[in-house]
Every structure is written in structure tokens, then in C-alpha cells.
Design a protein around this motif. Structure first.
Motif, PDB file in Angstrom:
ATOM      1  N   PRO A  51      44.002  50.390  41.889  1.00  0.00           N
ATOM      2  CA  PRO A  51      45.048  50.481  42.117  1.00  0.00           C
ATOM      3  C   PRO A  51      45.458  52.481  42.187  1.00  0.00           C
ATOM      4  CG  PRO A  51      44.411  49.516  39.721  1.00  0.00           C
ATOM      5  CD  PRO A  51      43.246  49.801  40.574  1.00  0.00           C
ATOM      6  N   LYS A  52      44.101  53.234  42.089  1.00  0.00           N
ATOM      7  CA  LYS A  52      44.029  54.128  42.639  1.00  0.00           C
ATOM      8  C   LYS A  52      44.052  54.842  44.024  1.00  0.00           C
ATOM      9  CE  LYS A  52      40.456  55.802  39.461  1.00  0.00           C
ATOM     10  NZ  LYS A  52      40.390  54.353  38.801  1.00  0.00           N
ATOM     11  N   LYS A  53      43.508  53.501  44.617  1.00  0.00           N
ATOM     12  CA  LYS A  53      43.509  53.215  45.831  1.00  0.00           C
ATOM     13  C   LYS A  53      43.675  52.124  46.761  1.00  0.00           C
ATOM     14  CE  LYS A  53      38.456  55.909  46.475  1.00  0.00           C
ATOM     15  NZ  LYS A  53      37.316  56.398  46.495  1.00  0.00           N
ATOM     16  N   PRO A  54      44.428  52.341  46.663  1.00  0.00           N
ATOM     17  CA  PRO A  54      45.715  51.058  47.240  1.00  0.00           C
ATOM     18  C   PRO A  54      45.531  50.565  49.061  1.00  0.00           C
ATOM     19  CG  PRO A  54      47.949  52.608  46.955  1.00  0.00           C
ATOM     20  CD  PRO A  54      46.140  53.391  46.517  1.00  0.00           C
ATOM     21  N   TYR A  55      45.054  52.115  49.458  1.00  0.00           N
ATOM     22  CA  TYR A  55      44.832  51.678  50.816  1.00  0.00           C
ATOM     23  C   TYR A  55      43.491  52.033  51.422  1.00  0.00           C
ATOM     24  CZ  TYR A  55      49.988  51.965  50.514  1.00  0.00           C
ATOM     25  OH  TYR A  55      51.266  51.895  50.328  1.00  0.00           O
ATOM     26  N   LYS A  56      43.506  52.074  52.680  1.00  0.00           N
ATOM     27  CA  LYS A  56      41.869  52.215  53.446  1.00  0.00           C
ATOM     28  C   LYS A  56      41.816  53.308  54.308  1.00  0.00           C
ATOM     29  CE  LYS A  56      37.371  51.555  53.903  1.00  0.00           C
ATOM     30  NZ  LYS A  56      36.222  51.696  52.487  1.00  0.00           N
ATOM     31  N   LEU A  57      42.385  53.516  55.007  1.00  0.00           N
ATOM     32  CA  LEU A  57      42.351  54.174  56.469  1.00  0.00           C
ATOM     33  C   LEU A  57      43.428  56.248  55.762  1.00  0.00           C
ATOM     34  CD1 LEU A  57      42.340  51.732  58.905  1.00  0.00           C
ATOM     35  CD2 LEU A  57      40.366  52.643  57.356  1.00  0.00           C
ATOM     36  N   ARG A  58      42.070  56.845  56.492  1.00  0.00           N
ATOM     37  CA  ARG A  58      42.902  58.120  56.078  1.00  0.00           C
ATOM     38  C   ARG A  58      44.585  58.644  57.366  1.00  0.00           C
ATOM     39  NH1 ARG A  58      37.477  58.029  53.865  1.00  0.00           N
ATOM     40  NH2 ARG A  58      37.514  56.913  56.211  1.00  0.00           N
TER      41      ARG A  58
END
Ligand code: AHG
Ligand code: MN
Ligand code: MN
Ligand code: MN
Length: 334
Positions: A269-276
Motif C-alpha cells: 500500500p505504501k508503494k502501489p506503483y513501480k515506475l518513476r
């Protein structure tokens, strides 16, 4: 060098054709090219010079850094900070913007970069890359964080270098996409892929299937339909690829079409996405759009996203226009 167009010749021809691009811009690009040649040399020599493996340190992303993550970051900074073209830099590997040392003049550009993309592949000798994005900035100042928080549509240039079977640079300055291959014998990038365009239709998708149970419904629906092939509503069979290097996936799509997804997933939940956004999604979105493709978060055109933080992550859906539009439609249908 009969009809071999070098990067320098190409940039000067672009400068003549599009007077907006200044001489300093051409020199800045040449400095980035020099840095990437140095990175290519390090990557190609690998364990001969002991640059593989973990650095046992963590970056702002919470990733354990590879030695080459740090080495390539340092090569980019050292190749650019003295040039007088920049007001600052932003790197995946460092939390704060990189200031230009006081002894050097400041310029009117910002370079945002991922010095080594796909670094989990470096120890298994698979393709990695460098991604860069160039923005204009207020002149002669130290760039502040908000100078970097600009929509991708404001980029003046974006490119990436692939360190693969051959070292290639893919570049756009807003006038189409061109590919260059590094001729190791003369140390020059040679124009080998003029005006790259992405086929609108495709039968190939790229996604990390191990996250399937964590996706939102629109993505699950799209991939299920691809996997059902001729037995499903698409009425055609699909192929799958996953290289775990964004630059390699994008290059494959530039050459033969396809769609790439790194969507929302509920694993952390703290990192729902990978790419910057600033140094991965925006530069590849600029390139993909310039090649006739599309890039979306699933709910918004990537180049329209207003950045809120320097290392902000986003869901990324990019590639052949028809497929991206279908996936966006599924998101809008909910
Ligand atoms: P980086 O090596 O710069 O941190 O980026 C890696 C990214 C991207 O290149 C790739 O598409 C993705 O991570 C792969 O993610 P998984 O390892 O989850 O497949
Ligand atoms: Mn990383
Ligand atoms: Mn990356
Ligand atoms: Mn990286």
C-alpha cells in the motif's frame, strides 16, 4: 565515412532545420552522449573491472543499489556539472536535486536521469540502459525542487541508451524519434534508425504476470482477453514478453509494436506503483508519442500528469495506440 551520419552531424542538421534548438542544447546533448559512451564501456567490461554485484547500500527508492547504479550516477554527474549548461540535475539514485558546484557557471537546462535502468539485469548480463529527460529552467540560478516538478509535455528532449548486444541511443527533440548505433571502432553514435514509428496495432503485450492477483479489474480484464486469444473477445492470439528493463521493452515496441504495462498493484500500500514519473515515465512517454504511440496512467495522458514530488511513482501503460486506447477505455468503464 560515406553517408554515415554521426550524432554530431545529426544534431547540427536538426539545429539548422529547427532554429529553436540552441547551440548550447546541442553541446549539452553531446555531453550526455559522452557520458553514455563511458557507461557503455563500464557495462561492457563488467566483472573484468569488478563493477558487478551489490553496493550493499540503499537509495531513496528503498532499493539495494548495484555498484553500477552508483558508478553510472557518478559518470552522469561528472560529465555534466562543469559544462555551464545546467541549473541542476535529478537522479533516481539521490534524494535531493544535484546542485551545480559554485565554481562552475549555471545554465538554462535541467537533466533528469535514471543512470542505470533495469539494474536487476546487470548481474545476469541482460540489457540495461540510461534514461534522460531535459527541461528548460530559469537561467543562472540554483534549481529548486519545484523547477523539476513540470509536466512531461514541457520536455525539450528525451532519450535513452540501451547497453545490449549493440549500444544504441534513441532520441527525440519533439521532431520524431531517431535511433543511433554506437560504432565502437570510431567511438561515434551513427544514425541507423531514422524516424522510428510504432505500428498502431499489435499482438504482443509485456507485463509482470506474477503480480496478476494484485491488479485492478480493467488491467485484469485486458490481460485475460489477450491470454484467451482466438477463444476470447479479441479473436486473435497474443505473444508475451517481459525483460524487466523498461528501456528494452520500449525499444522492442518502437521496432515491432506492442503494449507495456506496469500498472497499479496492491502488493504494498505504501508503494502501489513501480515506475518513476520524472526520469522513467515522462521521457519514454515523450518518445513513444513522438513515434506515433500513446502513454497513459490508465486514467490520464502521461505527459499531462502534474508532478507532486521528485521521485513520484505512476502506473505506466504505453505502446501501440489502439491497445493503449482500449486499456484506457476499460479503466473509464471501471
Ligand atoms: P531501475 O532498475 O532503474 O530501478 O528500473 C527497473 C524498472 C524498469 O526498468 C522495469 O520495467 C521494472 O523495474 C521491472 O520491474 P520488476 O523487477 O518488478 O519486473
Ligand atoms: Mn533502481
Ligand atoms: Mn529504471
Ligand atoms: Mn535505475
Amino acid at each position: 565515412m560515406a553517408n554515415k551520419v554521426t550524432m554530431t552531424q545529426f544534431l547540427i542538421e536538426q539545429q539548422r532545420e529547427y532554429p529553436g534548438t540552441s547551440g548550447t542544447f546541442t553541446m549539452l546533448l553531446n555531453d550526455i552522449v559522452t557520458a553514455c559512451k563511458q557507461i557503455s564501456h563500464k557495462v561492457n567490461r563488467g566483472n573484468l573491472i569488478g563493477v558487478l554485484g551489490s553496493a550493499e547500500s540503499e537509495n531513496v527508492q528503498g532499493e539495494v543499489q548495484k555498484k553500477l547504479d552508483i558508478i553510472t550516477h557518478e559518470i552522469m554527474v561528472e560529465a555534466l556539472d562543469w559544462t555551464g549548461h545546467l541549473a541542476g540535475m535529478l537522479s533516481e539514485e539521490v534524494d535531493e536535486p544535484i546542485k551545480i558546484p559554485p565554481q562552475y557557471p549555471k545554465g538554462k537546462y535541467l537533466v533528469l536521469f535514471d543512470p542505470l535502468d533495469g539494474s536487476s539485469n546487470i548481474d545476469i548480463n541482460l540489457t540495461v540502459g540510461t534514461i534522460f529527460s531535459i527541461l528548460r529552467c530559469r537561467e543562472g540560478v540554483d534549481a529548486e525542487p519545484e523547477d523539476f516538478l513540470r509536466k512531461g509535455a514541457e520536455q525539450v528532449c528525451a532519450g535513452f541508451v540501451l547497453y545490449g548486444p549493440s549500444t544504441m541511443m534513441v532520441l527525440t527533440t519533439g521532431h520524431g524519434v531517431n535511433g543511433f548505433t554506437l560504432d565502437q571502432d570510431i567511438g561515434e553514435f551513427i544514425l541507423t534508425h531514422r524516424n522510428m514509428t510504432i505500428p498502431e496495432d499489435t499482438r504482443e503485450f509485456a507485463i509482470n504476470m506474477s503480480n496478476q492477483r494484485f491488479w485492478e479489474e480493467p488491467v485484469r480484464r485486458y490481460i485475460d482477453e489477450c491470454v484467451q486469444g482466438t477463444d476470447g473477445p479479441r479473436g486473435k492470439n497474443f505473444n508475451m514478453r517481459w525483460i524487466a528493463s523498461l528501456v528494452a521493452e520500449v525499444y522492442r515496441i518502437l521496432t515491432r509494436g506492442g503494449v507495456f504495462l506496469y500498472p497499479y498493484d496492491s502488493r504494498d500500500p505504501k508503494k502501489p506503483y513501480k515506475l518513476r514519473l520524472l526520469y522513467e515515465a515522462n521521457p519514454v512517454a515523450f518518445i513513444v508519442e513522438q513515434a506515433g504511440g500513446a502513454c497513459s496512467t490508465g486514467r490520464e495522458r502521461m505527459l499531462d500528469v502534474k508532478p507532486q514530488s521528485l521521485h513520484q511513482r505512476v502506473p505506466v501503460i504505453l505502446g501501440s495506440k489502439d491497445e493503449v486506447e482500449r486499456i484506457v477505455k476499460y479503466h473509464l468503464e471501471g
